[in-house]
Motif scaffolding. Structure first.
Motif, short mmCIF file in Angstrom:
data_model
loop_
_atom_site.label_atom_id
_atom_site.label_comp_id
_atom_site.label_asym_id
_atom_site.label_seq_id
_atom_site.Cartn_x
_atom_site.Cartn_y
_atom_site.Cartn_z
N CYS A 43 0.72 -1.24 0.05
CA CYS A 43 -0.09 -0.01 0.03
C CYS A 43 1.01 1.25 -0.09
CB CYS A 43 -0.82 0.05 1.31
SG CYS A 43 -2.31 -1.45 1.15
N THR A 44 1.93 1.34 0.72
CA THR A 44 2.92 2.44 0.65
C THR A 44 3.53 2.74 -0.63
OG1 THR A 44 3.41 1.87 3.15
CG2 THR A 44 4.97 3.49 1.91
N ALA A 45 3.96 1.53 -1.22
CA ALA A 45 4.58 1.73 -2.57
C ALA A 45 3.50 2.30 -3.61
CB ALA A 45 5.02 0.21 -2.92
N ILE A 46 2.18 1.69 -3.48
CA ILE A 46 0.96 2.20 -4.32
C ILE A 46 0.89 3.80 -4.24
CG2 ILE A 46 -1.16 2.15 -4.75
CD1 ILE A 46 -0.88 -1.21 -4.34
N LYS A 47 0.71 4.11 -3.04
CA LYS A 47 0.54 5.36 -2.51
C LYS A 47 1.51 6.32 -3.14
CE LYS A 47 -2.06 4.69 1.63
NZ LYS A 47 -2.24 4.93 3.01
N THR A 48 2.85 5.85 -3.00
CA THR A 48 4.08 6.76 -3.68
C THR A 48 3.87 6.79 -5.15
OG1 THR A 48 5.24 5.98 -1.65
CG2 THR A 48 6.50 6.84 -3.64
N PHE A 49 3.42 5.77 -5.74
CA PHE A 49 3.30 5.81 -7.21
C PHE A 49 2.13 6.44 -7.58
CE2 PHE A 49 1.35 3.68 -10.91
CZ PHE A 49 2.33 3.68 -12.09
N ASN A 50 1.26 6.43 -7.10
CA ASN A 50 0.01 7.28 -7.16
C ASN A 50 0.15 8.62 -7.00
OD1 ASN A 50 -1.53 5.17 -7.66
ND2 ASN A 50 -2.31 4.79 -5.81
N ARG A 51 1.02 9.22 -5.96
CA ARG A 51 1.31 10.46 -5.75
C ARG A 51 2.01 11.07 -6.96
NH1 ARG A 51 3.92 9.92 -1.51
NH2 ARG A 51 2.27 9.55 -0.07
N ILE A 52 3.09 10.24 -7.29
CA ILE A 52 4.14 10.78 -8.50
C ILE A 52 3.10 10.98 -9.83
CG2 ILE A 52 5.72 9.97 -10.17
CD1 ILE A 52 7.10 8.38 -7.80
N GLN A 53 2.00 9.91 -10.01
CA GLN A 53 1.22 9.98 -11.14
C GLN A 53 0.35 11.11 -10.90
OE1 GLN A 53 1.08 8.03 -13.96
NE2 GLN A 53 2.69 6.60 -13.28
N ALA A 54 -0.27 11.54 -9.79
CA ALA A 54 -0.96 12.76 -9.64
C ALA A 54 -0.33 13.77 -10.01
CB ALA A 54 -1.51 12.71 -8.37
N ALA A 55 0.90 14.03 -9.43
CA ALA A 55 1.84 15.28 -9.84
C ALA A 55 1.91 15.47 -11.37
CB ALA A 55 3.14 15.31 -9.01
N GLU A 56 2.21 14.36 -11.95
CA GLU A 56 2.49 14.31 -13.53
C GLU A 56 1.07 14.54 -14.17
OE1 GLU A 56 4.00 10.70 -14.57
OE2 GLU A 56 5.98 10.73 -13.85
N LEU A 57 -0.10 14.06 -13.70
CA LEU A 57 -1.21 14.49 -14.34
C LEU A 57 -1.76 15.87 -13.91
CD1 LEU A 57 -3.85 13.40 -15.86
CD2 LEU A 57 -4.58 12.77 -13.49
N ASP A 58 -1.30 16.42 -12.73
CA ASP A 58 -1.60 17.97 -12.56
C ASP A 58 -0.68 18.64 -13.74
OD1 ASP A 58 -3.34 17.16 -10.54
OD2 ASP A 58 -2.01 17.24 -9.04
N HIS A 59 0.57 18.45 -13.66
CA HIS A 59 1.42 19.29 -14.51
C HIS A 59 0.94 19.12 -15.98
CE1 HIS A 59 4.99 21.39 -16.28
NE2 HIS A 59 5.19 20.11 -16.88
N LYS A 60 0.61 17.96 -16.59
CA LYS A 60 -0.16 17.93 -17.73
C LYS A 60 -1.43 18.64 -18.06
CE LYS A 60 -1.55 14.26 -21.11
NZ LYS A 60 -1.87 12.82 -21.31
N ASN A 61 -2.41 18.44 -16.93
CA ASN A 61 -3.53 19.31 -16.98
C ASN A 61 -3.16 20.76 -16.93
OD1 ASN A 61 -5.02 16.74 -16.85
ND2 ASN A 61 -5.14 16.93 -14.61
N GLU A 62 -2.32 21.29 -16.33
CA GLU A 62 -1.89 22.55 -16.42
C GLU A 62 -1.36 23.03 -17.73
OE1 GLU A 62 0.96 23.55 -13.14
OE2 GLU A 62 -0.42 23.15 -11.49
N LEU A 63 -0.83 22.35 -18.38
CA LEU A 63 0.07 22.65 -19.74
C LEU A 63 -1.27 22.69 -20.61
CD1 LEU A 63 3.20 20.52 -19.71
CD2 LEU A 63 3.06 22.85 -19.47
N GLU A 64 -2.11 21.55 -20.60
CA GLU A 64 -3.23 21.54 -21.50
C GLU A 64 -4.20 22.78 -21.20
OE1 GLU A 64 -5.13 17.88 -20.84
OE2 GLU A 64 -3.59 16.73 -22.10
N LYS A 65 -4.34 23.18 -20.00
CA LYS A 65 -5.27 24.22 -19.73
C LYS A 65 -4.64 25.58 -20.21
CE LYS A 65 -7.55 26.47 -15.84
NZ LYS A 65 -7.68 26.38 -14.57
N ALA A 66 -3.40 25.50 -20.14
CA ALA A 66 -2.84 26.98 -20.70
C ALA A 66 -2.89 26.75 -22.32
CB ALA A 66 -1.21 26.81 -20.26
#
Length: 314
Positions: free
Chosen positions: A172-195
């Motif tokens: 679960c700890t490893a999955i949370k870390t992976f999900n956090r990294i994926q969420a950060a990448e998704l947020d950055h991608k969404n910000e670029l798409e929004k801009a």
């Protein structure tokens, strides 16, 4: 006269019906009274029969008991219980040879045999109790061993569950870390798409504001050929000359409609005048006819009076 006779017949029939009704009521009252008397007599008869049967039973119970009869000893149900048995013991002096109460081969050691059997049954019972106690001890030992086995098995299962929980926690700890990294990448991608979307929207708005559509340029609706002089998807409305021509045509239509209404009103007024004149002429003609009829009746009355006078004179 016929009406009076009819009323008299009706009155007589009503009196007969009233008399019949009174007679039926008296008959019904008499029937009810007779029914009550019959019920009372039947109840009295039943009570008398019950009292007679009760007195007869009481007399038989007190003065005619079975044991007072002469033949009671022949029909006594307790006769066999009151009589002496034919054989009391093996040494009974009544057991003669001719009495056929004692034979060879009979069980003369019944008491000893029964005593031995009872002792044997007691030994068997003690042996069964001992076997039962041993079986209970063996069962208890088996239950203790089973309880120890279950405790050891539960301990191993709990240890396995603890290890499984630790491994699951690490996963679960490893999955949370992976999900956090994926969420950060998704947020950055969404910000670029929004801009990028904001930039595209601004470019589109600028193009629309500077284009002919929002500026409502009337020249854009002019077709390239004479077959389609107006492009309906780009048409922005009529110009002032076209609007003035339409308003002038509407005014002419209003005037034409008013002229037609005026002609219709005049035609209806003419028809009303003609109907009124026809009605007035009809009324005058009817009055004239009434007046002529009245004069003719007066002349006829005068003529009749003259003829009457002449007839009386003759």
């Amino acid at each position: 006269i016929d009406k009076d006779a009819l009323d008299a017949q009706v009155k007589e029939r009503k009196m007969q019906e009233a008399a019949e009704k009174a007679e039926h009521e008296r008959f019904a009252h008499a029937m009810k009274k007779n029914d009550k008397l019959i019920c009372l007599l039947e109840e009295r008869q039943k009570n008398e029969i019950r009292d007679m049967n009760k007195a007869l039973n009481e007399f038989q119970r007190n003065f005619q008991r079975p044991e007072t009869r002469r033949e009671f000893d022949l029909n006594d149900p307790q006769a066999l219980k009151k009589d002496r048995p034919a054989r009391v013991s093996d040494d009974d002096p009544r057991c003669s040879v001719s009495g056929m109460q004692k034979f060879m081969g009979e069980d003369l050691n019944y008491d000893q045999r029964m005593k031995f059997q009872k002792e044997q049954l007691r030994e068997w019972s003690l042996q069964q109790q001992k076997d039962w106690k041993n079986a209970l001890a063996d069962q208890k030992l088996a239950d203790d061993l089973y309880d120890k086995f279950r405790i050891e098995l539960d301990r191993k299962i709990m240890e396995e569950q603890r290890k499984e929980e630790e491994s699951r926690r690490d996963v679960c700890t490893a999955i949370k870390t992976f999900n956090r990294i994926q969420a950060a990448e998704l947020d950055h991608k969404n910000e670029l798409e929004k801009a990028q979307k904001i930039k595209d929207d601004m470019d589109e708005i600028t193009c629309l504001l500077r284009g002919d559509f929002l500026s409502e340029n009337p020249d854009q609706a002019i077709g390239p050929s004479s077959k389609h002089p107006v492009l309906v998807d780009r048409w922005k409305g009529l110009n002032q000359e076209q609007l003035m021509a339409i308003r002038q045509f509407q005014k002419e239509q209003v005037l034409e409609k008013q002229r037609v209404r005026e002609q219709e009103r005049r035609r209806e007024a003419e028809w009303d005048r003609q109907r009124l004149q026809a009605a007035r002429a009809q009324l005058l003609w009817e009055r004239q006819q009434q007046r002529q009829s009245r004069e003719q009746r007066q002349d006829l009355d005068v003529r009749n009076a003259e003829l009457s006078q002449e007839q009386k004179a003759k």
